[in-house]
Scaffold this active site. Structure first.
Site, PDB file in Angstrom:
ATOM      1  N   ASP A 143       0.186  -6.737   1.296  1.00 42.26           N
ATOM      2  CA  ASP A 143       0.234  -7.712   0.203  1.00 42.26           C
ATOM      3  C   ASP A 143      -0.645  -8.932   0.496  1.00 42.26           C
ATOM      4  O   ASP A 143      -0.816  -9.312   1.650  1.00 42.26           O
ATOM      5  CB  ASP A 143       1.695  -8.147  -0.014  1.00 42.26           C
ATOM      6  N   HIS A 181      -9.368  -7.033  -2.765  1.00 44.57           N
ATOM      7  CA  HIS A 181      -8.951  -5.622  -2.658  1.00 44.57           C
ATOM      8  C   HIS A 181      -9.939  -4.834  -1.796  1.00 44.57           C
ATOM      9  O   HIS A 181      -9.537  -3.974  -1.017  1.00 44.57           O
ATOM     10  CB  HIS A 181      -8.827  -4.997  -4.046  1.00 44.57           C
ATOM     11  N   LEU A 232      -2.087  11.601  13.704  1.00 42.32           N
ATOM     12  CA  LEU A 232      -1.335  10.613  12.933  1.00 42.32           C
ATOM     13  C   LEU A 232      -0.974  11.163  11.547  1.00 42.32           C
ATOM     14  O   LEU A 232      -1.803  11.766  10.878  1.00 42.32           O
ATOM     15  CB  LEU A 232      -2.194   9.347  12.774  1.00 42.32           C
TER      16      LEU A 232
HETATM   17  C1  IPE Z   1       3.936  -4.766  -3.460  1.00 44.48           C
HETATM   18  O1  IPE Z   1       3.163  -5.887  -3.703  1.00 44.48           O
HETATM   19  C2  IPE Z   1       3.183  -3.512  -3.834  1.00 44.48           C
HETATM   20  C3  IPE Z   1       2.060  -3.179  -2.959  1.00 44.48           C
HETATM   21  C4  IPE Z   1       1.699  -3.807  -1.876  1.00 44.48           C
HETATM   22  C5  IPE Z   1       1.306  -2.001  -3.353  1.00 44.48           C
HETATM   23  P1  IPE Z   1       3.236  -6.664  -5.100  1.00 44.48           P
HETATM   24  O2  IPE Z   1       2.260  -7.770  -4.998  1.00 44.48           O
HETATM   25  O3  IPE Z   1       3.073  -5.719  -6.217  1.00 44.48           O
HETATM   26  O4  IPE Z   1       4.740  -7.196  -5.087  1.00 44.48           O
HETATM   27  P2  IPE Z   1       5.387  -8.470  -5.817  1.00 44.48           P
HETATM   28  O5  IPE Z   1       4.969  -8.410  -7.250  1.00 44.48           O
HETATM   29  O6  IPE Z   1       4.854  -9.685  -5.127  1.00 44.48           O
HETATM   30  O7  IPE Z   1       6.846  -8.317  -5.601  1.00 44.48           O
HETATM   31  C1  IPE Z   2      -1.796  -6.311  -2.600  1.00 42.87           C
HETATM   32  O1  IPE Z   2      -2.367  -7.535  -2.939  1.00 42.87           O
HETATM   33  C2  IPE Z   2      -2.469  -5.143  -3.276  1.00 42.87           C
HETATM   34  C3  IPE Z   2      -1.657  -4.495  -4.316  1.00 42.87           C
HETATM   35  C4  IPE Z   2      -0.483  -4.847  -4.712  1.00 42.87           C
HETATM   36  C5  IPE Z   2      -2.247  -3.349  -4.976  1.00 42.87           C
HETATM   37  P1  IPE Z   2      -2.037  -8.261  -4.315  1.00 42.87           P
HETATM   38  O2  IPE Z   2      -2.994  -7.792  -5.348  1.00 42.87           O
HETATM   39  O3  IPE Z   2      -0.606  -8.112  -4.663  1.00 42.87           O
HETATM   40  O4  IPE Z   2      -2.376  -9.763  -3.937  1.00 42.87           O
HETATM   41  P2  IPE Z   2      -1.455 -11.033  -4.233  1.00 42.87           P
HETATM   42  O5  IPE Z   2      -0.087 -10.718  -3.723  1.00 42.87           O
HETATM   43  O6  IPE Z   2      -1.484 -11.236  -5.710  1.00 42.87           O
HETATM   44  O7  IPE Z   2      -2.096 -12.139  -3.471  1.00 42.87           O
HETATM   45 MG    MG Z   3       1.087  -9.128  -4.233  1.00 43.45          MG
END
Ligand code: IPE
Ligand code: IPE
Ligand code: MG
Length: 258
Positions: free
Chosen positions: A31, A48, A142
């Site tokens: 995240d 990303h 793995l």
């Molecule tokens: C969790 O992150 C999902 C992934 C890392 C794929 P999100 O960014 O979607 O979660 P919330 O919205 O902060 O709970």
């Molecule tokens: C994690 O990073 C990737 C996915 C959930 C796909 P985010 O896109 O959630 O990035 P933040 O949490 O908004 O910073």
């Molecule tokens: Mg996120």
């Protein structure tokens, strides 16, 4: 770490107490890509992209740290609610990742499995996921579990539905339903429960990830955003795991410092 003291994989279930072996199964909520990019004035897509690089590093580090199963939360069922452009960027990055990295992952003896819902995926994405699984099916290194279009509640709902159908059809005695049977109906059926769940970005929540399987997981919530995750961060999380006392609701013997 020199090759001679590389930790050995183990298929033994962890005993109560301070873990002697590396975590068998590490699951990561990757995240913070968006916030990483925003802090640098960059588009989310760049976050990303850098996230994919961190993912490659995490796979290498997992192997070096003696982790047997690595689950990466890549896209949740709730992530479809993001703007169409971001969803499409994330799908494109997955396409690119499989096309670019599958041969190398296969050469590294990595077995890829995908958990999550498959019904509503774009057909070419589904094709690539299936290709990754079939290409690497016989690999013994793995075990890389990609949670894509995954949601733990949806996974449990689908397990319950199949169990209920079996009971309705007389193939299953409801008295035989126990925790093991439910585990066997999840996408993770033959994967041990995670020992360690890591989440980056400082958020202290599970976000619908492995709810059933992480009943007794240890957690590491790291303040860094996912693109900054590296081998050192992974090592520190594993070191923290190895300092925990896992009790599973019981009491450890006095000599173990309980
Ligand atoms: C969790 O992150 C999902 C992934 C890392 C794929 P999100 O960014 O979607 O979660 P919330 O919205 O902060 O709970
Ligand atoms: C994690 O990073 C990737 C996915 C959930 C796909 P985010 O896109 O959630 O990035 P933040 O949490 O908004 O910073
Ligand atoms: Mg996120």
């Amino acid at each position: 770490m020199t090759p001679t003291n590389l930790p050995r994989w183990t298929d033994e279930a962890p005993e109560p107490g301070v873990p002697e072996a590396p975590p068998r199964h590490v699951a990561i909520i990757m995240d913070g890509n968006g916030r990483w990019a925003a802090a640098r004035g960059l588009p989310r897509l760049e976050g990303h992209r850098r996230g994919v690089e961190a993912l490659r590093k995490a796979i290498r580090a997992a192997h070096e740290l003696g982790v047997r199963h690595l689950t990466l939360y890549s896209f949740s069922v709730e992530n479809w609610s993001r703007p169409a452009e971001e969803v499409s960027d994330l799908m494109n990055l997955l396409r690119l990742f499989i096309r670019r990295d599958l041969a190398e992952l296969h050469k590294a003896n990595i077995r890829i499995r995908v958990i999550g819902e498959r019904g509503n995926l774009p057909p070419d994405i589904l094709g690539l996921l299936v290709e990754a699984e079939t290409t690497t099916r016989a690999n013994t290194g793995l075990d890389l579990v990609v949670a894509f279009n995954y949601g733990a509640r949806q996974e449990i709902v689908s397990a319950v539905r199949r169990i209920a159908e079996a009971a309705r059809d007389g193939r299953l005695d409801p008295a035989k339903i126990d925790a093991g049977l439910i585990s066997d109906h999840l996408d993770t059926a033959d994967i041990p429960d995670p020992d360690l769940v890591i989440r980056t970005s400082g958020e202290l929540r599970i976000s619908n990830f492995l709810l059933w399987q992480s009943a007794y997981a240890e957690f590491a919530f790291l303040p860094m955003h996912w693109p900054d995750f590296d081998k050192q961060a992974f090592e520190e999380a594993v070191a923290s795991y190895r300092s925990r006392q896992r009790r599973y609701g019981g009491r450890l013997a006095a000599r173990a410092g309980a």
